[in-house]
Design an enzyme around this catalytic site. Structure first.
Site, PDB file in Angstrom:
ATOM      1  N   CYS A 170      45.373 176.028   6.836  1.00  0.00           N
ATOM      2  CA  CYS A 170      45.925 174.662   7.668  1.00  0.00           C
ATOM      3  C   CYS A 170      45.660 173.406   7.153  1.00  0.00           C
ATOM      4  CB  CYS A 170      46.275 174.937   9.129  1.00  0.00           C
ATOM      5  SG  CYS A 170      47.606 174.175   9.920  1.00  0.00           S
ATOM      6  N   HIS A 194      48.013 180.545   9.887  1.00  0.00           N
ATOM      7  CA  HIS A 194      47.036 180.787  10.894  1.00  0.00           C
ATOM      8  C   HIS A 194      47.167 182.466  11.274  1.00  0.00           C
ATOM      9  CE1 HIS A 194      45.168 176.980  11.769  1.00  0.00           C
ATOM     10  NE2 HIS A 194      46.600 176.727  12.276  1.00  0.00           N
TER      11      HIS A 194
END
Length: 511
Positions: free
Chosen positions: A340, A434
């Protein structure tokens, strides 16, 4: 069993054990056939997950939902604050970011948020037999009482009985418990039913006189003393759990003759710290948090995790010398994973007029990638496949403002939509997903690739580690700790009937 009611678990401090006690109570009740749901009115955390209803909530509430046998929902955590600096946070209401707030202007949202919290809690209580609520921080923060949504403000609004949990491992727990009640107003004290001691080590006989004295001083019992459990470490929500140089989890011996060593960079505004926990579940994988470049020496994999303040944390990497050390490792062909915000930092440019407002900044240039931030946040559950790592089924979730506007590298994944996701360039891998490492086949193949790249021929991947199964084991352990160490009958009576109205007010500094 037949049971109807609700309970608030408050704490003397952050990380006192509120989340784990709520999880244990939820799993214990679910195992007894009670329809139970978790609730945290307001959470402050950068560890969040995407729900089926398309929002985001605190990671702890997702864990508590799993303890209840439920999918995560924005109903379980209607207000979430995600700190982006020491003074400002992103305000997420019912799963959606609505504003940037400071401590001073947060008060402007108080009434509307109070209505949201009341509505969601009432809805859950109507649908479920029991709702176990978790407080935030400590109710002893009386300077914040006027705007409190999650502690005594919630308890008084909904007439909830309150148990206060304290962490004896920190020392001074009896003073913490007494003082927490003593600083409350008489009206708030009337809802505090008793206490739970968490993380006890040693001989209970030595503690018993102190609990008797606490009862005499406050008129309130201690419902139980929960022993320290070395096996509890997954899904930690509080940033106190990400200490520099500290191990993640409890490393298990390797299957082969060598360990695999992982350094996870502890960014100042780190988010979703739980991503690396899947690596720490594997036998022979030792994961540590690091904050300075010498700790990258002799490790086999470096992970740059997510960030709530990507540009600021990128500058911190440069200021500390970690950026240079990371770049040197990549140049030497050693494995590097960005997740991310960490993925975005590895690219060539970041155009950010949203989070930091600084415009275009240079990334580390380890991936041929350009990022541009958009005002609307991407919130998606994701699935697909990762052919280059031999995984036909992978899943995860996305929470980010930054979009990939150009990617000149090979893709890491193919999403179910057919879109290409992530990047692979030599030994450097990046993804916006994630939770990807919780896909067992992908994680095993990825670790085998890391071992080959780093020359760890003696490391063997365990064939059957399941992150989901380990998480379930931890939830069952929490329920066992509740069953074995709390006066469960008294707690169930408290849930159904509330606080004994004969409880006296103790000396109050608010009177």
């Amino acid at each position: 069993m037949s049971l109807k009611g609700a309970l608030l678990v408050a704490g003397t401090t952050s990380d006192a054990g509120k989340s784990v006690l709520v999880s244990g109570l939820c799993r214990m009740l679910a195992r007894r056939g009670v329809r139970v749901a978790p609730f945290k009115a307001q959470n402050m955390s950068n560890n969040s997950v995407v729900t089926l209803d398309g929002g985001e909530i605190g990671r702890a509430q997702a864990m508590q939902a799993a303890a209840c046998g439920l999918e995560p929902s924005v109903r379980f955590n209607p207000v979430l604050l995600k700190p982006g600096s020491d003074r400002t946070s992103q305000l997420v209401v019912r799963g959606r970011a609505v504003a940037q707030v400071s401590a001073s202007n947060y008060i402007e949202h108080r009434q509307s948020l109070r209505a949201v919290v009341a509505e969601e809690l009432a809805s859950l209580r109507a649908e479920f037999d029991v709702v176990i609520c978790e407080g935030a921080g400590s109710p002893a923060e009386i300077n914040l009482r006027a705007t409190d949504l999650a502690n005594m403000g919630l308890a008084t609004a909904a007439a909830l009985p309150v148990i206060v949990v304290g962490d004896i491992d920190r020392g001074g727990v009896l003073a913490h418990l007494f003082g927490t009640v003593a600083v409350l107003s008489p009206e708030d004290q009337a809802l505090v039913a008793g206490f739970v001691i968490n993380k006890f080590r040693g001989d209970p006989v030595l503690l018993a006189p102190g609990l008797d004295q606490l009862h005499a001083l406050t008129g309130r019992p201690t419902y139980g003393v929960v022993p320290f459990a070395d096996g509890l470490w997954m899904d930690a929500e509080d940033s106190l759990g990400t200490v520099a140089d500290a191990p993640v989890g409890r490393p298990r011996p390797p299957v082969g003759s060598q360990w695999l060593r992982v350094a996870a960079v502890r960014l100042p505004r780190i988010s979703n710290t739980t991503d690396v926990e899947a690596l720490a579940c594997e036998p022979g994988v030792s994961v540590h948090w690091v904050t300075e470049p010498s700790r990258l020496e002799d490790v086999d994999l470096v992970v740059v995790p997510g960030s709530k303040s990507t540009v600021s944390d990128l500058e911190w990497l440069r200021r500390t010398g970690l950026a240079r050390a990371i770049s040197e490792r990549a140049a030497a062909g050693l494995p590097l994973l960005g997740i991310c915000g960490g993925y975005q930092m590895l690219g060539r440019t970041i155009a950010d007029a949203v989070e930091s407002g600084v415009g275009v900044v240079e990334g580390l240039g380890l991936l041929d990638l350009d990022i541009e931030f958009a005002a609307e946040k991407v919130l998606e559950q994701a699935s697909g496949r990762a052919e280059r790592f031999g995984a036909q089924a992978v899943s995860g979730y996305e929470i980010h403002h930054g979009r990939v506007v150009r990617n000149g590298d090979d893709a890491l994944l193919t999403a179910s939509s057919g879109d290409r996701e992530g990047s692979v360039r030599g030994s450097v891998v990046g993804t916006h997903w994630h939770g990807l490492l919780e896909s067992d086949d992908f994680r095993r193949s990825f670790l085998a690739w890391v071992a080959a790249k780093s020359g760890r021929e003696g490391f063997l991947v365990a064939p059957a580690t399941s992150v989901e199964a380990l998480r379930e084991q931890q939830l069952d352990l929490l329920a066992d700790l509740v069953e074995d160490n709390l006066d469960v009958d008294s707690v169930l009576d408290l849930i159904e009937h509330g606080v004994d109205p004969s409880l006296d007010t103790i000396v109050s500094f608010m009177s």
